[in-house]
Design a protein around this motif. Structure first.
Motif, mmCIF file in Angstrom:
data_model
loop_
_atom_site.group_PDB
_atom_site.id
_atom_site.type_symbol
_atom_site.label_atom_id
_atom_site.label_comp_id
_atom_site.label_asym_id
_atom_site.label_seq_id
_atom_site.Cartn_x
_atom_site.Cartn_y
_atom_site.Cartn_z
ATOM 1 N N LYS A 15 0.674 -1.541 -0.117
ATOM 2 C CA LYS A 15 0.186 0.101 -0.079
ATOM 3 C C LYS A 15 0.982 1.306 -0.071
ATOM 4 O O LYS A 15 0.306 2.140 -0.893
ATOM 5 C CB LYS A 15 -0.766 0.435 1.274
ATOM 6 C CG LYS A 15 -1.733 -0.799 0.778
ATOM 7 C CD LYS A 15 -3.140 -0.069 2.400
ATOM 8 C CE LYS A 15 -2.580 -1.109 3.797
ATOM 9 N NZ LYS A 15 -1.247 -2.193 3.757
ATOM 10 N N THR A 16 1.576 1.206 1.070
ATOM 11 C CA THR A 16 2.367 2.700 0.839
ATOM 12 C C THR A 16 3.285 3.099 -0.594
ATOM 13 O O THR A 16 3.449 4.243 -0.843
ATOM 14 C CB THR A 16 3.447 2.526 2.227
ATOM 15 O OG1 THR A 16 2.872 2.342 3.459
ATOM 16 C CG2 THR A 16 4.069 3.677 2.477
ATOM 17 N N THR A 17 3.711 1.578 -0.676
ATOM 18 C CA THR A 17 4.783 1.490 -1.519
ATOM 19 C C THR A 17 3.831 1.932 -3.350
ATOM 20 O O THR A 17 4.949 3.484 -3.503
ATOM 21 C CB THR A 17 5.893 -0.239 -2.502
ATOM 22 O OG1 THR A 17 6.210 0.225 -0.831
ATOM 23 C CG2 THR A 17 6.819 0.543 -2.981
ATOM 24 N N LEU A 38 -2.283 7.605 7.196
ATOM 25 C CA LEU A 38 -3.653 7.166 8.119
ATOM 26 C C LEU A 38 -2.725 6.349 9.114
ATOM 27 O O LEU A 38 -3.272 6.107 9.853
ATOM 28 C CB LEU A 38 -4.854 7.137 7.318
ATOM 29 C CG LEU A 38 -5.448 8.414 6.360
ATOM 30 C CD1 LEU A 38 -6.336 7.395 6.102
ATOM 31 C CD2 LEU A 38 -5.275 9.241 7.394
ATOM 32 N N ASP A 39 -1.769 5.890 8.484
ATOM 33 C CA ASP A 39 -1.232 4.638 9.623
ATOM 34 C C ASP A 39 -0.262 5.185 10.518
ATOM 35 O O ASP A 39 1.590 5.647 10.203
ATOM 36 C CB ASP A 39 -0.712 3.900 8.030
ATOM 37 C CG ASP A 39 -0.399 2.408 8.558
ATOM 38 O OD1 ASP A 39 -0.172 2.127 9.924
ATOM 39 O OD2 ASP A 39 -0.571 1.399 8.699
ATOM 40 N N PRO A 40 -0.440 4.543 11.875
ATOM 41 C CA PRO A 40 0.469 4.968 13.662
ATOM 42 C C PRO A 40 2.086 4.416 12.568
ATOM 43 O O PRO A 40 3.043 5.223 13.334
ATOM 44 C CB PRO A 40 -0.424 4.100 14.334
ATOM 45 C CG PRO A 40 -1.537 3.971 13.886
ATOM 46 C CD PRO A 40 -1.843 3.933 12.403
ATOM 47 N N GLN A 41 2.578 2.912 11.692
ATOM 48 C CA GLN A 41 3.259 3.113 11.000
ATOM 49 C C GLN A 41 4.823 4.513 10.874
ATOM 50 O O GLN A 41 5.541 3.735 11.155
ATOM 51 C CB GLN A 41 4.139 1.884 10.220
ATOM 52 C CG GLN A 41 3.502 1.081 10.007
ATOM 53 C CD GLN A 41 4.055 -0.160 8.749
ATOM 54 O OE1 GLN A 41 4.405 -0.214 8.044
ATOM 55 N NE2 GLN A 41 3.837 -1.213 10.171
ATOM 56 N N ASN A 42 4.145 5.196 10.443
ATOM 57 C CA ASN A 42 4.647 6.708 9.856
ATOM 58 C C ASN A 42 5.547 6.288 8.454
ATOM 59 O O ASN A 42 6.632 6.496 8.526
ATOM 60 C CB ASN A 42 4.844 6.958 11.168
ATOM 61 C CG ASN A 42 5.344 8.406 11.067
ATOM 62 O OD1 ASN A 42 4.850 9.203 10.352
ATOM 63 N ND2 ASN A 42 6.253 8.964 11.661
ATOM 64 N N LEU A 123 -4.429 8.969 -0.551
ATOM 65 C CA LEU A 123 -4.524 8.691 1.797
ATOM 66 C C LEU A 123 -3.868 7.312 1.053
ATOM 67 O O LEU A 123 -3.768 6.657 1.078
ATOM 68 C CB LEU A 123 -5.768 8.216 2.362
ATOM 69 C CG LEU A 123 -7.114 9.903 2.178
ATOM 70 C CD1 LEU A 123 -8.340 9.309 2.127
ATOM 71 C CD2 LEU A 123 -6.073 10.494 3.159
ATOM 72 N N ASP A 124 -2.363 7.262 2.281
ATOM 73 C CA ASP A 124 -2.729 5.945 3.040
ATOM 74 C C ASP A 124 -2.918 5.329 4.098
ATOM 75 O O ASP A 124 -2.292 5.851 4.947
ATOM 76 C CB ASP A 124 -0.761 5.869 3.046
ATOM 77 C CG ASP A 124 0.351 4.454 2.994
ATOM 78 O OD1 ASP A 124 -1.009 3.657 3.035
ATOM 79 O OD2 ASP A 124 1.271 4.437 4.031
ATOM 80 N N SER A 125 -3.994 4.395 3.851
ATOM 81 C CA SER A 125 -4.181 4.025 4.860
ATOM 82 C C SER A 125 -3.548 2.600 5.637
ATOM 83 O O SER A 125 -3.316 1.713 5.485
ATOM 84 C CB SER A 125 -5.537 3.394 4.837
ATOM 85 O OG SER A 125 -6.546 2.731 5.369
HETATM 86 MG MG LIG Z 1 2.435 0.351 4.552
#
Ligand SMILES: [Mg+2]
Ligand SMILES: Nc1ncnc2c1ncn2[C@@H]1O[C@H](COP(=O)(O)OP(=O)(O)O)[C@@H](O)[C@H]1O
Length: 271
Positions: A15-17, A38-42, A123-125
């Protein structure tokens, strides 16, 4: 102008990539793009080249009336980024609960962004159902669901095809064309990957909006602090095609088009 979410029932699917590359490719096309983590992984910040010393954050300061314009960081990739911010797990839970009770804390600033002419919000969820994405779902123009071309996706594809993924009832059914699928890490040489690809194509037709091959270059890009933005053969080309498919699906106007300057004069060529 347009709100595009990258989401998935699963984590680790890319997703993030994919979100970072599509955001950067739209920016290269000339669009104004703001990407919200939107992801706490940041993690989105790393992909888009936000400097490590940068301390601005958005979601982690939810409820503090921080203006999104002040939280936005101009990143290397030409995208403005609203990083989630560093949080411990307890604070991440508090934020999730806050958003369940008061979705407008996030929906209001995003609605304000969408009123900015020409601005595309990406958005990155986080994986799975989550309160941040739920707060913004009513505003979405496109939900791009990312899955791996593996056995685990086989059970989920029919849910996407029937729109059960979006919820129940008429609203979910009517929202069908807003949810599309991208298969990531497709590997032609692998029979299982091919079978999942064919299944998705059969079940979703044109709602299978993209397929990205498994590519070591893409896997290494983050470690190397670079992105595949030149249409490099392999995943680079697939990501470019995905960005183009999104532009087409949302009928995004060409930046600098009719309301972006003296385009007619430029087309005559001599100005
Ligand atoms: Mg991600
Ligand atoms: N097409 C691809 N080919 C090879 N590796 C990939 C591909 N897409 C993503 N990856 C790798 O998979 C891992 C998970 O990707 P990530 O974007 O962090 O997933 P998510 O955001 O869904 O958790 C990362 O190490 C990333 O580099």
């Amino acid at each position: 102008m347009a709100l595009i979410a990258f989401a998935s029932p699963k984590g680790g699917v890319g997703k993030t990539t994919v979100a970072a590359h599509v955001a950067a490719l739209l920016a290269r096309r000339g669009h104004k793009v703001i990407a919200i983590d939107l992801d706490p992984q940041n993690a989105l910040r790393y992909h888009l080249g936000v400097p490590l010393r940068e301390e601005r954050s958005f979601l982690s300061r939810l409820g503090t009336h921080l203006a999104w314009r002040d939280a936005a960081v101009e990143a290397e990739a030409g995208v403005r980024v609203l990083p989630f911010g560093p949080v411990d797990p307890l604070r991440a839970l508090e934020i999730a609960q806050m958003l369940a009770a008061q979705p407008q804390l996030l929906a209001d600033p995003v609605r304000e962004m969408l009123a900015v002419p020409g601005l595309i919000v990406v958005l990155d969820s986080p994986p799975g159902p989550n309160t941040a994405l739920a707060a913004l779902t009513p505003l979405l123009d496109l939900m791009v669901i990312v899955l791996l071309a593996d056995g685990g996706s086989a059970a989920i594809i029919p849910q996407i095809a029937s729109n059960r993924f979006l919820g129940r009832g008429t609203l979910a059914t009517r929202s069908a064309d807003r949810a599309v699928l991208v298969l990531n890490q497709v590997d032609e040489a692998e029979p299982l990957s091919e079978a999942v690809f064919e299944m998705a194509r059969g079940a979703l037709g044109p709602r299978l909006i993209g397929a990205i091959c498994r590519d070591q270059l893409l896997a290494e890009a983050l470690a190397d602090k670079r992105m595949l933005l030149q249409g490099e053969s392999g995943a680079g080309e697939d990501l470019q095609l995905l960005a183009e498919a999104i532009v087409k699906r949302l009928k995004l106007p060409r930046p600098g088009g009719p309301d972006g300057g003296f385009s007619a004069l430029y087309e005559w060529g001599r100005v």
